[in-house]
Design a protein around this motif. Structure first.
Motif, PDB file in Angstrom:
ATOM      1  N   MET A   7      -4.235  -1.131  -5.633  1.00  0.00           N
ATOM      2  CA  MET A   7      -2.789  -0.906  -5.542  1.00  0.00           C
ATOM      3  C   MET A   7      -2.398   0.436  -6.143  1.00  0.00           C
ATOM      4  N   LEU A   8      -3.029   0.782  -7.260  1.00  0.00           N
ATOM      5  CA  LEU A   8      -2.711   2.068  -7.900  1.00  0.00           C
ATOM      6  C   LEU A   8      -3.088   3.227  -6.979  1.00  0.00           C
ATOM      7  N   VAL A   9      -4.265   3.144  -6.381  1.00  0.00           N
ATOM      8  CA  VAL A   9      -4.696   4.223  -5.490  1.00  0.00           C
ATOM      9  C   VAL A   9      -3.806   4.272  -4.241  1.00  0.00           C
ATOM     10  N   GLU A  10      -3.374   3.100  -3.759  1.00  0.00           N
ATOM     11  CA  GLU A  10      -2.417   3.088  -2.636  1.00  0.00           C
ATOM     12  C   GLU A  10      -1.167   3.873  -2.999  1.00  0.00           C
ATOM     13  N   ASP A  11      -0.667   3.660  -4.224  1.00  0.00           N
ATOM     14  CA  ASP A  11       0.535   4.381  -4.671  1.00  0.00           C
ATOM     15  C   ASP A  11       0.294   5.886  -4.729  1.00  0.00           C
ATOM     16  N   LEU A  12      -0.882   6.266  -5.214  1.00  0.00           N
ATOM     17  CA  LEU A  12      -1.193   7.696  -5.327  1.00  0.00           C
ATOM     18  C   LEU A  12      -1.336   8.341  -3.948  1.00  0.00           C
ATOM     19  N   ILE A  13      -1.974   7.613  -3.029  1.00  0.00           N
ATOM     20  CA  ILE A  13      -2.185   8.165  -1.681  1.00  0.00           C
ATOM     21  C   ILE A  13      -0.869   8.222  -0.911  1.00  0.00           C
ATOM     22  N   ALA A  14       0.087   7.384  -1.300  1.00  0.00           N
ATOM     23  CA  ALA A  14       1.401   7.426  -0.643  1.00  0.00           C
ATOM     24  C   ALA A  14       2.077   8.773  -0.849  1.00  0.00           C
ATOM     25  N   ARG A  15       1.637   9.518  -1.874  1.00  0.00           N
ATOM     26  CA  ARG A  15       2.171  10.866  -2.102  1.00  0.00           C
ATOM     27  C   ARG A  15       1.575  11.878  -1.139  1.00  0.00           C
TER      28      ARG A  15
END
Ligand code: MN
Length: 179
Positions: free
Chosen positions: A58-66
């Motif tokens: 989930m954290l990496v999903e948030d980062l990749i959303a950038r």
């Protein structure tokens, strides 16, 4: 997920697109891609994350959303990660080390030995943060070895480096150099 004993498993995730690119906005600009340089501009890069911990995913999903230029695929274990790497040809792979089934190091070895995946840079992301772990990981052939908890700047910089590397070593020759 769907799993068949003796055959394998198919995993999938669904995630929200970043708010920066709404379908309506794209629809309003049908000629947004200029033919002359369209190929470079429109190129969507793919990151495959092999991780069994949903919180990290989930954290990496948030980062990749950038990064609207990067799409994220994920796998929950090494074998399905290898399968997705072969079929989807991601530009970069992010690999946990402690995984159910084969370890991230073993998965890296298999990816390296397969001509279809040998050229893909694989970044380790592991809670194993002892100098010995890092040394062992780099010796195994990881492009970089990042430790958890994820440091956001380090993560984004490493992702950029690995994506750039994959763009300049597209699918050939790199595998011999890394052997
Ligand atoms: Mn793990």
């Amino acid at each position: 997920m769907e799993s068949t004993v003796g055959k394998g498993s198919v995993f999938w995730i669904e995630m929200n697109l970043t708010a920066e690119r709404q379908p309506f906005a794209d629809a309003a600009e049908p000629t947004a891609v200029a033919p002359a340089q369209g190929q470079a501009d429109a190129q969507l890069l793919t990151l495959l994350y092999v991780e069994d911990n949903p919180a990290n995913l989930m954290l990496v999903e948030d980062l990749i959303a950038r990064r609207p230029d990067v799409r994220l695929l994920s796998a929950r274990d090494g074998n399905s990660g290898i399968e997705i790497a072969r079929s989807s040809q991601p530009d970069v792979i992010l690999m946990d080390i402690n995984l159910p089934g084969i370890s991230g190091i073993k998965a890296l070895k298999i990816l390296r030995e397969d001509r279809a995946t040998a050229h893909i840079p694989v970044v380790a992301l592991s809670a194993n943060a002892m100098p010995h772990d890092i040394e062992r990981g780099l010796e195994a052939g990881f492009f970089r070895y990042l430790t958890k908890p994820i440091k956001i700047n380090e993560f984004m910089d490493t992702l950029d480096e690995a994506l750039k590397y994959s763009q300049t070593n597209t699918g050939h020759a790199a595998k011999e150099e890394q052997a």
